[in-house]
Design an enzyme around this catalytic site. Sequence first.
Site, mmCIF file in Angstrom:
data_model
loop_
_atom_site.group_PDB
_atom_site.id
_atom_site.type_symbol
_atom_site.label_atom_id
_atom_site.label_comp_id
_atom_site.label_asym_id
_atom_site.label_seq_id
_atom_site.Cartn_x
_atom_site.Cartn_y
_atom_site.Cartn_z
ATOM 1 N N THR A 103 0.764 -0.974 -0.091
ATOM 2 C CA THR A 103 -0.203 0.013 -0.050
ATOM 3 C C THR A 103 0.884 1.321 -0.037
ATOM 4 O O THR A 103 2.095 1.152 0.217
ATOM 5 C CB THR A 103 -0.985 -0.034 1.353
ATOM 6 O OG1 THR A 103 -0.023 0.085 2.382
ATOM 7 C CG2 THR A 103 -1.820 -1.263 1.418
ATOM 8 N N HIS A 128 -3.816 1.052 13.503
ATOM 9 C CA HIS A 128 -2.721 -0.072 12.977
ATOM 10 C C HIS A 128 -1.520 0.121 13.877
ATOM 11 O O HIS A 128 -1.432 1.054 14.542
ATOM 12 C CB HIS A 128 -2.172 0.224 11.482
ATOM 13 C CG HIS A 128 -2.973 -0.296 10.485
ATOM 14 N ND1 HIS A 128 -4.036 0.458 9.938
ATOM 15 C CD2 HIS A 128 -3.216 -1.423 9.789
ATOM 16 C CE1 HIS A 128 -4.624 -0.111 9.009
ATOM 17 N NE2 HIS A 128 -4.334 -1.370 8.812
ATOM 18 N N HIS A 129 -0.937 -0.904 13.912
ATOM 19 C CA HIS A 129 0.358 -1.176 14.806
ATOM 20 C C HIS A 129 1.651 0.117 14.486
ATOM 21 O O HIS A 129 1.525 0.889 13.461
ATOM 22 C CB HIS A 129 1.093 -2.364 14.419
ATOM 23 C CG HIS A 129 1.511 -2.527 12.956
ATOM 24 N ND1 HIS A 129 2.373 -2.049 12.482
ATOM 25 C CD2 HIS A 129 0.778 -3.219 11.998
ATOM 26 C CE1 HIS A 129 2.641 -2.186 11.003
ATOM 27 N NE2 HIS A 129 1.502 -2.902 10.742
ATOM 28 N N LYS A 149 3.551 0.961 11.091
ATOM 29 C CA LYS A 149 3.054 1.223 9.842
ATOM 30 C C LYS A 149 3.576 2.560 9.328
ATOM 31 O O LYS A 149 3.549 3.552 10.016
ATOM 32 C CB LYS A 149 1.510 1.245 9.994
ATOM 33 C CG LYS A 149 1.127 1.445 8.436
ATOM 34 C CD LYS A 149 -0.258 0.932 8.324
ATOM 35 C CE LYS A 149 -1.190 1.204 7.230
ATOM 36 N NZ LYS A 149 -0.528 0.121 6.093
ATOM 37 N N THR A 174 -6.421 0.476 3.150
ATOM 38 C CA THR A 174 -7.890 0.142 3.296
ATOM 39 C C THR A 174 -8.654 1.233 3.548
ATOM 40 O O THR A 174 -9.795 1.131 2.941
ATOM 41 C CB THR A 174 -7.735 -0.972 4.298
ATOM 42 O OG1 THR A 174 -6.948 -2.006 4.133
ATOM 43 C CG2 THR A 174 -9.164 -1.488 4.605
HETATM 44 P P1 NAD Z 1 7.729 -5.029 6.416
HETATM 45 O O1 NAD Z 1 8.610 -3.641 6.472
HETATM 46 O O2 NAD Z 1 7.933 -5.813 7.489
HETATM 47 O O3 NAD Z 1 8.240 -5.877 5.228
HETATM 48 C C1 NAD Z 1 8.306 -5.163 3.937
HETATM 49 C C2 NAD Z 1 9.674 -6.067 3.363
HETATM 50 O O4 NAD Z 1 10.094 -5.968 2.100
HETATM 51 C C3 NAD Z 1 11.016 -5.785 4.277
HETATM 52 O O5 NAD Z 1 11.478 -7.028 4.907
HETATM 53 C C4 NAD Z 1 11.752 -5.162 3.218
HETATM 54 O O6 NAD Z 1 13.489 -5.201 3.342
HETATM 55 C C5 NAD Z 1 11.273 -5.859 1.778
HETATM 56 N N1 NAD Z 1 11.798 -4.840 0.535
HETATM 57 C C6 NAD Z 1 11.774 -3.564 0.414
HETATM 58 N N2 NAD Z 1 12.180 -3.287 -0.724
HETATM 59 C C7 NAD Z 1 12.342 -4.561 -1.456
HETATM 60 C C8 NAD Z 1 13.011 -4.823 -2.660
HETATM 61 N N3 NAD Z 1 13.218 -3.848 -3.634
HETATM 62 N N4 NAD Z 1 13.034 -6.295 -3.306
HETATM 63 C C9 NAD Z 1 12.718 -7.101 -2.100
HETATM 64 N N5 NAD Z 1 12.359 -6.921 -0.774
HETATM 65 C C10 NAD Z 1 12.237 -5.248 -0.475
HETATM 66 O O7 NAD Z 1 6.188 -4.567 6.063
HETATM 67 P P2 NAD Z 1 4.790 -5.295 6.233
HETATM 68 O O8 NAD Z 1 4.141 -5.036 7.437
HETATM 69 O O9 NAD Z 1 5.112 -7.060 5.848
HETATM 70 O O10 NAD Z 1 4.099 -4.496 4.898
HETATM 71 C C11 NAD Z 1 4.425 -4.480 3.737
HETATM 72 C C12 NAD Z 1 3.560 -3.952 2.710
HETATM 73 O O11 NAD Z 1 2.168 -4.629 2.865
HETATM 74 C C13 NAD Z 1 2.957 -2.362 3.303
HETATM 75 O O12 NAD Z 1 2.684 -1.795 2.255
HETATM 76 C C14 NAD Z 1 1.765 -2.833 3.947
HETATM 77 O O13 NAD Z 1 0.747 -1.808 4.351
HETATM 78 C C15 NAD Z 1 1.201 -3.820 3.304
HETATM 79 N N6 NAD Z 1 -0.102 -4.717 3.706
HETATM 80 C C16 NAD Z 1 -0.957 -5.112 2.733
HETATM 81 C C17 NAD Z 1 -1.895 -6.053 3.496
HETATM 82 C C18 NAD Z 1 -2.922 -6.284 2.466
HETATM 83 O O14 NAD Z 1 -3.755 -7.036 2.748
HETATM 84 N N7 NAD Z 1 -2.768 -5.953 1.134
HETATM 85 C C19 NAD Z 1 -1.804 -6.553 4.746
HETATM 86 C C20 NAD Z 1 -0.873 -6.252 5.529
HETATM 87 C C21 NAD Z 1 0.142 -5.384 5.242
#
Ligand code: NAD
Length: 267
Positions: free
Chosen positions: A100, A156-157, A160, A167
């Site tokens: 997102t 959210h936590h 974020k 959403t």
């Molecule tokens: P997070 O920071 O824990 O994880 C993101 C990961 O992506 C990190 O480990 C980071 O190092 C990695 N990353 C960044 N750039 C990269 C690249 N170029 N190549 C490979 N890996 C890369 O975050 P999270 O809590 O897991 O959330 C990630 C995203 O998902 C956020 O945008 C969050 O809002 C979204 N999200 C969406 C939903 C949904 O249902 N659509 C649910 C939860 C979270």
Amino acid sequence: MIRIGVVGCAGRMGRIVAGEVLGAADLTLNGGTERAGSDAVGRDLGELLGRGRLGIAVGDDGRQLFAGADVVIDFTAPAAVVEHARLAAESHTAYVVGTTGLKAEQEATLRQAATTAAIVWAPNMSIGVNLLMSLVERVAAVLDPAGYDVEIVEMHHRHKVDAPSGTALGLGRAVAAGRGVALEDVWQKTRDGIIGARRAGDIGFATLRGGDVVGDHSVIFAADGERLELVHKASSRQVFAKGALRAVRWIVGRPPGLYSMHDVLGI
Ligand code: NAD
């Protein structure tokens, strides 16, 4: 067997998704990547997930991951989505995106990639939230905007990084669609100081951050004399991962296009 690649496999969502893939009989985990320089790069993917050695090292080469997968799942960051969308388009690999916080120009890259690759993009992959979106649109279409003020509250936590949540914006878009207006013309994303009375028809947002809250969303329709509130609370990230796998099974064999969870769920 559907071959799956997980970008961002060491992230909060990436780990859960990769773990779910390992547990699914019809899916095989082909590989995972992390951003260059991450401590996870080079580690065994199975050991990273606490599942024992898999013999696959976490990589940082997205191109290689896309080339070897039928579907790539992305829960990373907006800048990474731009890079991954190009790789999906180039390799014609199906791509399921939950990330997102994309800016308009980043969204445009995704739309462009969807002309040559099948892409599901959803700010929230849970079934409950997607049902909530269609309910909200129906309610908004019935209630007069002059009498019912809409406010969207999310929590959210503490980790974020984007606000309001994807959403919450999606729910705002559903209200706007029900009312036949563009969200960008009526949204009120922040309020501070003496800003005057509320404009009729505005869609307001309020953002709360703290603790380990997985994701709470309320859509409030407030009128003189009554208030209707539609609420969803996610208590586990597993619901998003399960939704992502549903999207994976649905997208295999689809023609290029940008699809939503509404398409996946048939609602
Ligand atoms: P997070 O920071 O824990 O994880 C993101 C990961 O992506 C990190 O480990 C980071 O190092 C990695 N990353 C960044 N750039 C990269 C690249 N170029 N190549 C490979 N890996 C890369 O975050 P999270 O809590 O897991 O959330 C990630 C995203 O998902 C956020 O945008 C969050 O809002 C979204 N999200 C969406 C939903 C949904 O249902 N659509 C649910 C939860 C979270």
